[in-house]
Design an enzyme around this catalytic site. Structure first.
Site, PDB file in Angstrom:
ATOM      1  N   GLU A 238      -5.578 -23.669 -79.184  1.00  0.00           N
ATOM      2  CA  GLU A 238      -5.905 -24.871 -79.743  1.00  0.00           C
ATOM      3  C   GLU A 238      -7.298 -25.668 -78.859  1.00  0.00           C
ATOM      4  O   GLU A 238      -7.162 -25.278 -77.550  1.00  0.00           O
ATOM      5  CB  GLU A 238      -4.719 -25.935 -79.401  1.00  0.00           C
ATOM      6  CG  GLU A 238      -5.212 -27.403 -79.941  1.00  0.00           C
ATOM      7  CD  GLU A 238      -3.999 -28.396 -79.771  1.00  0.00           C
ATOM      8  OE1 GLU A 238      -2.795 -28.002 -80.001  1.00  0.00           O
ATOM      9  OE2 GLU A 238      -4.099 -29.409 -79.491  1.00  0.00           O
ATOM     10  N   GLU A 243      -9.959 -36.211 -78.446  1.00  0.00           N
ATOM     11  CA  GLU A 243      -8.654 -36.951 -78.668  1.00  0.00           C
ATOM     12  C   GLU A 243      -8.950 -38.408 -77.906  1.00  0.00           C
ATOM     13  O   GLU A 243      -9.607 -38.606 -76.870  1.00  0.00           O
ATOM     14  CB  GLU A 243      -7.720 -36.425 -78.117  1.00  0.00           C
ATOM     15  CG  GLU A 243      -7.208 -35.079 -78.717  1.00  0.00           C
ATOM     16  CD  GLU A 243      -6.063 -34.656 -78.257  1.00  0.00           C
ATOM     17  OE1 GLU A 243      -4.623 -34.791 -78.927  1.00  0.00           O
ATOM     18  OE2 GLU A 243      -5.903 -34.024 -77.042  1.00  0.00           O
TER      19      GLU A 243
END
Length: 350
Positions: A238, A243
């Site tokens: 990932e 974020e």
């Protein structure tokens, strides 16, 4: 009778001697090794990494080049053009073996110093979000629902494909997180993914976006390994390009998850920018076989050295979403009613 026998023996000895001499003479005549092997190299000065090689030797019928990087090529003429691709300036020891028709060889070497200048990446795929309405179905699909335990993160939202949760409007994609009762959840949002429509290995990803405000919002611009169905997380890998947590406004997270570095042990860093929820900023990934680098507004703040032992050398797909709450998002502000991540564009360069 005795005299005839003696003459026959003498003749036989002479014949055997002549045959032996002829055989030895024939071997000496065909087993010839190459001589006077010479190599010349002309290195291109344009930064392309191209080198023109010329090898010559007496009695040679072929030339084998070892280019000093594990690559080997053979030519009959001794003339060959080779392209080095490793970036920067590197010196290689090039070995050339000349072979004669009787398979005898001679070998010599030359050193070449080659400079490869990195070229500007070219646009490979993009979405400019310039057509109002639903997101382009040829580029984006949806995850629907709340997933397994809130997509594994105890998130609170229900993801939909409704226009009120994901719409292109005024030149931007808007992913809207809303406070509303829907299918047993109290928040809705959208999670768009390019899986099966656009998957790629290596490149530069650039996203211009403005983030939602409010404690409990958790917008993300990220990627998952396309083999996730057969190689579950975190084995598939990932890459979190961006974020943001509404409870720590303006702190941007760039993170990689893979075996041994997942969840709370993830491989990443943070950086602080101004006005993340009020203005557009550019979030960038540079992904190669040698490194994974994450930037915010052109400033590098995280690097992971890539290698064959990491799951970052195969196809990945893109994901855009706004989650609510969860193990990372935290508690949602009770006064929250809506929050929007606006994406001006997403571009992939090769």
């Amino acid at each position: 009778m005795m005299k005839h026998k003696k003459n026959s023996s003498v003749l036989l000895l002479i014949l055997l001697s002549l045959l032996s001499c002829k055989k030895a003479g024939a071997d000496n005549g065909t087993s010839t090794a190459p001589t006077n092997l010479v190599i010349n190299a002309v290195v291109s000065s344009d930064g392309s990494g191209k080198v023109d090689f010329t090898a010559s030797a007496n009695n040679a019928v072929s030339y084998a080049y070892e280019f000093g990087n594990g690559d080997i090529k053979t030519t009959v003429s001794g003339i060959i053009t080779y392209q080095y691709n490793a970036g920067g300036t590197n010196t290689y020891t090039v070995n050339v073996t000349a072979t004669s028709s009787s398979s005898l060889t001679v070998k010599t070497s030359i050193q070449v110093t080659v400079t490869v200048t990195a070229s500007e990446p070219k646009l490979f795929w993009s979405d400019e979000f310039d057509k109002d309405g639903a997101p382009d179905a040829t580029k984006w699909g949806y995850d629907i629902g709340n997933g397994d335990n809130g997509w594994g993160n105890a998130e609170l939202e229900y993801y939909t494909d409704r226009a009120k949760n994901a719409v292109v409007q005024g030149g931007v994609l808007k992913i809207n997180a809303l406070k509303e009762d829907y299918n047993g959840r109290v928040y809705t949002s959208a999670r768009l993914l390019s899986k099966g429509k656009f998957d790629f290995t290596y490149g530069k990803v650039e996203v211009r976006a403005k983030l939602p405000a409010g404690a409990g919002t958790w917008p993300a611009i990220w990627m998952l390994g396309s083999d996730i169905a057969t190689n579950g997380w975190p084995g598939c890998g990932e890459i979190d390009i961006m974020e943001h947590l509404g409870r720590t406004e303006n702190t941007i997270y760039g993170t990689l998850h893979y075996p041994g570095h997942s969840g709370g042990s993830a491989d990443g860093h943070t950086t602080v920018i101004t006005d993340a929820t009020k203005a557009f900023h550019i979030y960038t990934l540079e992904w190669t076989a040698s490194a994974v680098k994450i930037y915010a507004d052109g400033v590098l703040y995280h690097t992971t050295i890539n290698s064959g032992s990491l799951p970052f050398n195969h196809d990945f797909f893109l994901i855009l979403n706004v989650a609510m709450g969860g193990g990372f998002g935290g508690s949602v502000d009770p006064s929250f009613t809506n929050g929007t991540m606006e994406v001006d564009y997403i571009r992939v360069y090769k």
